[in-house]
Design a protein around this motif. Structure first.
Motif, short mmCIF file in Angstrom:
data_model
loop_
_atom_site.label_atom_id
_atom_site.label_comp_id
_atom_site.label_asym_id
_atom_site.label_seq_id
_atom_site.Cartn_x
_atom_site.Cartn_y
_atom_site.Cartn_z
N SER A 171 21.15 -54.32 -65.67
CA SER A 171 21.45 -55.01 -64.42
C SER A 171 22.53 -56.06 -64.65
N THR A 172 22.88 -56.74 -63.58
CA THR A 172 23.92 -57.77 -63.66
C THR A 172 23.49 -58.97 -64.51
N LYS A 173 22.19 -59.11 -64.72
CA LYS A 173 21.74 -60.20 -65.58
C LYS A 173 22.10 -59.95 -67.03
N ASP A 174 22.21 -58.65 -67.40
CA ASP A 174 22.54 -58.31 -68.78
C ASP A 174 24.03 -58.00 -68.97
N MET A 175 24.65 -57.41 -67.94
CA MET A 175 26.04 -56.99 -68.09
C MET A 175 26.77 -57.15 -66.76
N ASN A 176 27.94 -57.76 -66.82
CA ASN A 176 28.83 -57.85 -65.68
C ASN A 176 29.92 -56.79 -65.85
N PHE A 177 29.76 -55.67 -65.15
CA PHE A 177 30.61 -54.50 -65.36
C PHE A 177 31.64 -54.40 -64.23
N THR A 178 32.92 -54.37 -64.59
CA THR A 178 34.01 -54.26 -63.61
C THR A 178 35.02 -53.22 -64.09
N ALA A 179 35.79 -52.70 -63.13
CA ALA A 179 36.80 -51.70 -63.43
C ALA A 179 38.17 -52.20 -63.02
N VAL A 205 24.44 -52.10 -56.38
CA VAL A 205 23.29 -51.45 -55.79
C VAL A 205 22.06 -52.28 -56.12
N ASP A 206 21.28 -52.61 -55.10
CA ASP A 206 20.04 -53.37 -55.29
C ASP A 206 18.87 -52.40 -55.39
N VAL A 207 18.12 -52.54 -56.47
CA VAL A 207 16.98 -51.65 -56.73
C VAL A 207 15.76 -52.52 -57.00
N GLU A 208 14.66 -52.19 -56.35
CA GLU A 208 13.42 -52.94 -56.57
C GLU A 208 12.67 -52.33 -57.75
N SER A 209 12.46 -53.14 -58.79
CA SER A 209 11.79 -52.67 -59.99
C SER A 209 10.81 -53.73 -60.46
N HIS A 210 9.57 -53.32 -60.68
CA HIS A 210 8.50 -54.22 -61.13
C HIS A 210 8.38 -55.42 -60.20
N GLU A 211 8.40 -55.14 -58.92
CA GLU A 211 8.22 -56.13 -57.87
C GLU A 211 9.32 -57.18 -57.85
N THR A 212 10.44 -56.89 -58.50
CA THR A 212 11.59 -57.79 -58.47
C THR A 212 12.83 -56.98 -58.05
N LEU A 213 13.76 -57.65 -57.43
CA LEU A 213 14.98 -57.01 -56.96
C LEU A 213 16.06 -57.13 -58.03
N GLN A 214 16.45 -55.98 -58.56
CA GLN A 214 17.47 -55.94 -59.60
C GLN A 214 18.79 -55.43 -59.00
N THR A 215 19.90 -56.01 -59.43
CA THR A 215 21.22 -55.61 -58.96
C THR A 215 21.95 -54.89 -60.09
N TYR A 216 22.41 -53.69 -59.78
CA TYR A 216 23.15 -52.88 -60.76
C TYR A 216 24.58 -52.69 -60.26
N GLN A 217 25.49 -52.72 -61.20
CA GLN A 217 26.91 -52.57 -60.86
C GLN A 217 27.41 -51.20 -61.29
N GLY A 218 28.49 -50.81 -60.67
CA GLY A 218 29.15 -49.55 -61.00
C GLY A 218 30.61 -49.60 -60.63
N ALA A 219 31.35 -48.63 -61.07
CA ALA A 219 32.79 -48.55 -60.78
C ALA A 219 33.15 -47.11 -60.46
N VAL A 220 34.02 -46.96 -59.48
CA VAL A 220 34.47 -45.64 -59.06
C VAL A 220 35.99 -45.62 -59.09
N PHE A 221 36.53 -44.60 -59.72
CA PHE A 221 37.97 -44.39 -59.76
C PHE A 221 38.31 -43.21 -58.85
N PHE A 222 39.18 -43.43 -57.89
CA PHE A 222 39.61 -42.38 -56.97
C PHE A 222 41.02 -41.92 -57.37
N PHE A 223 41.21 -40.62 -57.46
CA PHE A 223 42.55 -40.09 -57.72
C PHE A 223 42.80 -38.90 -56.79
N THR A 224 43.99 -38.89 -56.22
CA THR A 224 44.40 -37.86 -55.26
C THR A 224 45.44 -36.96 -55.90
#
Length: 450
Positions: free
Chosen positions: A175-183, A209-228
């Motif tokens: 989650s964002t508490k452990d890793m701040n992931f950016t692209a 993305v906010d996901v509820e896990s073990h009765e706590t709300l965890q925030t997970y990050q992701g990155a998407v690369f778009f190519f045409t």
């Protein structure tokens, strides 16, 4: 010999000193008390690790429209900072970086979320890339990465289509508490290595993305690369569009042959057979889709239908020109004049009156009412001394001869009319297809402008 010994004595301490500097850096950073490559590289356990991902696509390996997958070759770079691994370059003879191995340092666990191959999901692997550690703790991990991913494709405008695919990366269960992931994106090469694709645009977007896990709300990050990607249509134009167009137009050319030509039907059937074989060969080239198939497939189907219809229409015109049945429509004066005089003149054909003059040397003033023929109306070379000039065509031509002559004229007129109708139908098909492809080009330009 003495010179070689002197040079060896001078160079040996420098090589020994350089090797010792790298070795001492490793001892300094990796032999610290309590250091473990399995722990996150932060001094404060509550701080997240800032990890940045950069992707550069340099080749298009494959794009499978049937399986809806795309295989790209890219160079992936991951950067982060390990606060535990720092040194002063002045203490190590100016060495400010060193190459390290995967088992010596902490590495982030990043996955390609929509990879089609299990081995390609893990971005960071021991056999993929090289890790370089800098004196301030900065870490660069870079290496080539060939991946096959899902790509929802729209092949309606094939081969003038553009496809937009994506590469989605996410930290594995962090989650964002452990890793701040950016692209981030870097300037892409002007021409990627591909025999039929051109890279139009490349962009990146970060999401949470906010996901509820073990009765706590965890925030997970992701990155998407778009190519045409834009397809180069030249190969498909030369192998599909041009041959099918020529075969279709050649099938129309059968209407230009005289109705009494014995090879007329054979030519039409040969064109249909050739177009049928061509359709079977094209089937392996065209992409398949259960919904919204390629527009060019409908174009090929329409040209095939027109080519097939040319045969029965040609046969029908031959029956008119050389059939035994009388053309009943010629009983009406208006239709008789239209088919025997007006239309032949408009279609650049010989009229009934001109045909009579050429074949029988008889002058008539109208197509359905034959007037008296006088000596003055006939050419001088047609007048012979003591020759009796017939008063009307009916006195010279038999009923069968007149009917055959009329049928011949009507058959030629029908040939030209059918040819004109087929050409108009073909042009309508071409205009519709071109307009649809033109609308695609306008949409592409709008997207590029945005």
């Amino acid at each position: 010999m003495k010179l070689y010994v002197i040079l060896l004595i001078i160079a040996a301490p420098q090589a020994f000193s350089r090797k010792n500097a790298e070795g001492r850096i490793r001892e300094h950073v990796f032999n610290q008390p309590g250091y473990s490559p399995r722990e996150r590289p932060v001094l404060n356990a509550s701080d997240p690790v800032d990890v940045k991902l950069e992707v550069l696509i340099y080749a298009m390996v494959d794009l499978n429209e049937k399986d809806q997958t795309v295989t790209t070759a890219s160079w992936i770079t991951l950067t982060w900072r390990d606060e535990r691994l720092t040194w002063d370059p002045n203490e190590f003879e100016g060495s400010d970086n060193v190459v390290v191995y995967f088992d010596e340092i902490w590495t982030p666990s990043i996955v390609l979320t929509h990879a089609m191959v299990l081995d390609g999901m893990q971005v960071v692997a021991a056999d993929r890339g090289t890790i370089k550690l800098y004196y301030d703790g900065s870490v660069d991990l870079g290496g080539p990465y060939v991946q096959t991913t899902q790509c929802q494709m729209i092949i309606y405008y094939f081969p003038f289509d553009t496809q937009t695919c994506l590469l989605s990366f996410s930290p594995e269960n962090q989650s964002t508490k452990d890793m701040n992931f950016t692209a981030t994106t870097s300037p892409q090469p002007s021409n990627i290595v591909s025999n039929q694709w051109e890279l139009l645009s490349f962009s990146a977007a970060n999401y949470q993305v906010d996901v509820e896990s073990h009765e706590t709300l965890q925030t997970y990050q992701g990155a998407v690369f778009f190519f045409t990607l834009k397809r180069d249509p030249n190969y498909y134009i030369t192998t599909i569009v041009i041959p099918s167009t020529l075969l279709c137009l050649m099938s129309f050319a059968t209407f230009l042959a005289p109705p009494d030509s014995g090879e007329r039907i054979g030519l039409g059937v040969s064109m249909v057979l050739g177009l049928t074989v061509f359709q079977l060969l094209v089937t392996n080239i065209l992409p398949t889709a259960s919904k919204n198939g390629p527009l060019i497939s409908s174009y090929l189907t329409n040209t095939f239908v027109l080519s097939c219809l040319a045969v029965p229409f040609s046969l029908f015109n031959i029956i008119i020109a050389y059939g035994d049945s009388k053309i009943s429509v010629l009983k009406r004066p208006r239709f008789r004049k239209l088919l025997l005089e007006t239309l032949p003149r408009l279609l650049f054909l010989t009229t009934y009156r001109e045909r009579v003059e050429e074949e029988f040397g008889i002058v008539s003033k109208d197509s359905d009412i034959v007037t008296m023929a006088t000596v003055e109306e006939l050419p001088t070379n047609k007048v012979q001394p003591m020759q009796t000039i017939p008063a009307t065509i009916s006195e010279t031509l038999s009923y069968l001869e007149k009917r055959k002559l009329e049928a011949r004229i009507v058959g030629l007129v029908m040939d030209r009319l059918v040819l004109l109708c087929f050409l108009i139908a073909y042009m309508i098909i071409v205009i519709i297809v071109v307009l649809k492809f033109r609308s695609l080009n306008d949409m592409i330009m709008v997207e590029i402008t945005k």
